[in-house]
Scaffold this motif. Sequence first.
Motif, mmCIF file in Angstrom:
data_model
loop_
_atom_site.group_PDB
_atom_site.id
_atom_site.type_symbol
_atom_site.label_atom_id
_atom_site.label_comp_id
_atom_site.label_asym_id
_atom_site.label_seq_id
_atom_site.Cartn_x
_atom_site.Cartn_y
_atom_site.Cartn_z
ATOM 1 N N ARG A 1 47.402 -74.020 -77.862
ATOM 2 C CA ARG A 1 47.823 -72.616 -77.797
ATOM 3 C C ARG A 1 47.754 -71.956 -79.171
ATOM 4 O O ARG A 1 47.387 -70.781 -79.281
ATOM 5 N N ALA A 2 48.079 -72.687 -80.230
ATOM 6 C CA ALA A 2 48.002 -72.146 -81.587
ATOM 7 C C ALA A 2 46.577 -71.744 -81.929
ATOM 8 O O ALA A 2 46.335 -70.688 -82.538
ATOM 9 N N LYS A 3 45.611 -72.567 -81.523
ATOM 10 C CA LYS A 3 44.198 -72.233 -81.753
ATOM 11 C C LYS A 3 43.834 -70.960 -80.995
ATOM 12 O O LYS A 3 43.156 -70.063 -81.537
ATOM 13 N N GLU A 4 44.287 -70.846 -79.749
ATOM 14 C CA GLU A 4 44.006 -69.638 -78.956
ATOM 15 C C GLU A 4 44.602 -68.392 -79.604
ATOM 16 O O GLU A 4 43.984 -67.322 -79.603
ATOM 17 N N LEU A 5 45.792 -68.551 -80.180
ATOM 18 C CA LEU A 5 46.452 -67.400 -80.804
ATOM 19 C C LEU A 5 45.713 -66.957 -82.063
ATOM 20 O O LEU A 5 45.573 -65.754 -82.323
ATOM 21 N N LEU A 6 45.230 -67.914 -82.860
ATOM 22 C CA LEU A 6 44.444 -67.538 -84.043
ATOM 23 C C LEU A 6 43.162 -66.818 -83.630
ATOM 24 O O LEU A 6 42.745 -65.852 -84.281
ATOM 25 N N MET B 1 44.485 -61.882 -93.682
ATOM 26 C CA MET B 1 44.502 -63.024 -92.771
ATOM 27 C C MET B 1 45.912 -63.592 -92.622
ATOM 28 O O MET B 1 46.306 -64.029 -91.536
ATOM 29 N N ARG B 2 46.704 -63.563 -93.703
ATOM 30 C CA ARG B 2 48.102 -64.014 -93.582
ATOM 31 C C ARG B 2 48.868 -63.109 -92.621
ATOM 32 O O ARG B 2 49.694 -63.580 -91.835
ATOM 33 N N GLN B 3 48.587 -61.805 -92.680
ATOM 34 C CA GLN B 3 49.264 -60.901 -91.768
ATOM 35 C C GLN B 3 48.853 -61.182 -90.328
ATOM 36 O O GLN B 3 49.673 -61.096 -89.403
ATOM 37 N N ARG B 4 47.600 -61.555 -90.106
ATOM 38 C CA ARG B 4 47.148 -61.926 -88.766
ATOM 39 C C ARG B 4 47.868 -63.189 -88.285
ATOM 40 O O ARG B 4 48.209 -63.318 -87.100
ATOM 41 N N VAL B 5 48.091 -64.124 -89.204
ATOM 42 C CA VAL B 5 48.840 -65.337 -88.843
ATOM 43 C C VAL B 5 50.258 -64.964 -88.421
ATOM 44 O O VAL B 5 50.794 -65.481 -87.426
ATOM 45 N N MET B 6 50.901 -64.047 -89.180
ATOM 46 C CA MET B 6 52.251 -63.605 -88.826
ATOM 47 C C MET B 6 52.275 -62.956 -87.439
ATOM 48 O O MET B 6 53.215 -63.158 -86.659
ATOM 49 N N ILE B 7 51.245 -62.181 -87.134
ATOM 50 C CA ILE B 7 51.163 -61.552 -85.813
ATOM 51 C C ILE B 7 50.995 -62.626 -84.734
ATOM 52 O O ILE B 7 51.607 -62.555 -83.662
#
Length: 330
Positions: free
Chosen positions: A136-141, A164-170
């Motif tokens: 699921r983490a891969k799908e979210l990235l 990209m860090r902000q995308r990780v936070m999202i």
Amino acid sequence: MPDGGPSILDVRDLKTVFRIRSGEVHAVNDVSFELAPGELLGVVGESGSGKSVTMMSLLGLLPSPPADVCGGSVTFDGQDLLKLAPEGLRKVRGAKIGFVFQDPMTSLNPVFNVGMQIAEPLRKHMGMNKREAAVRAKELLELVGIPDAARRLEDYPHQFSGGMRQRVMIAIALACDPQVLIADEPTTALDVTIQAQILELMKDLRDKLGMAVIWITHDLGVIAGIADRVMVMYGGQVVEHAPVAELFGNPKHPYTRALLTTIPKISGEREKRLTIIEGQPPIMTAAPSACPFRDRCDVAIDRCAVENPRRYDVGDGHDAACFHVEGAHA
């Protein structure tokens, strides 16, 4: 746009006070608003206006002491969040209501890779095992537009750019499919190109997932492009609230009008100096008994110094806390 159905979040008369050694700071004063399913509410105001403190108060994210959420109600999913025990609130926070903070570098843990940080809420709130959470983490990235997601799960926050860090936070905030996402100035520290990419991402995610969003910002230009409704805050209270087109086309509160004049404009005219709002925001050492904007307002009257105006309805879902609009929509 929301369909006008029942609200998913209903905040009434919220009050938050910081009790510090030198006295009290009344940071949030009788704030009320509703959020409909699928709606994007923009919350605007300069630094110190109470935007972030209001939203952190909803979820128990303020340190207590010194913060004391001392009044009001926050109804979500049939329960008042202010009355929940810490464990009950933790089940809501991160699972049903996601929060994206302003600075991802201080919000992400530097000693864990991003895969572990995305997997944590999945395992805690969704009951996934290690393998399920990794998938699921891969799908979210991938959902937030990070390429080569499987490999990047092993990377640490410092190996990502600011955008990209902000995308990780999202991705972390979206992990448990929240019904509401609160984004606290998530593009402030990013350059304009990356900011535009994050804004486009948020619009796409909202359309795809159908979640409601509260977007906190000091930038009216950002709000113009993404919001359904706008709530303008000043001095810890709501001074104007309206559908986005109505607010930009027909602002009623002097503070909102002043904010709009500070937006740089591109035109064929000779360049003009940027407009500024003279003076400083108030330090709210007591509950407001007068209009907090009166000392910076060019249309203030004697009444403004002795009475704090309530929010008057001016029609079309629009209200403003100013005596000049009193009786405008009787």
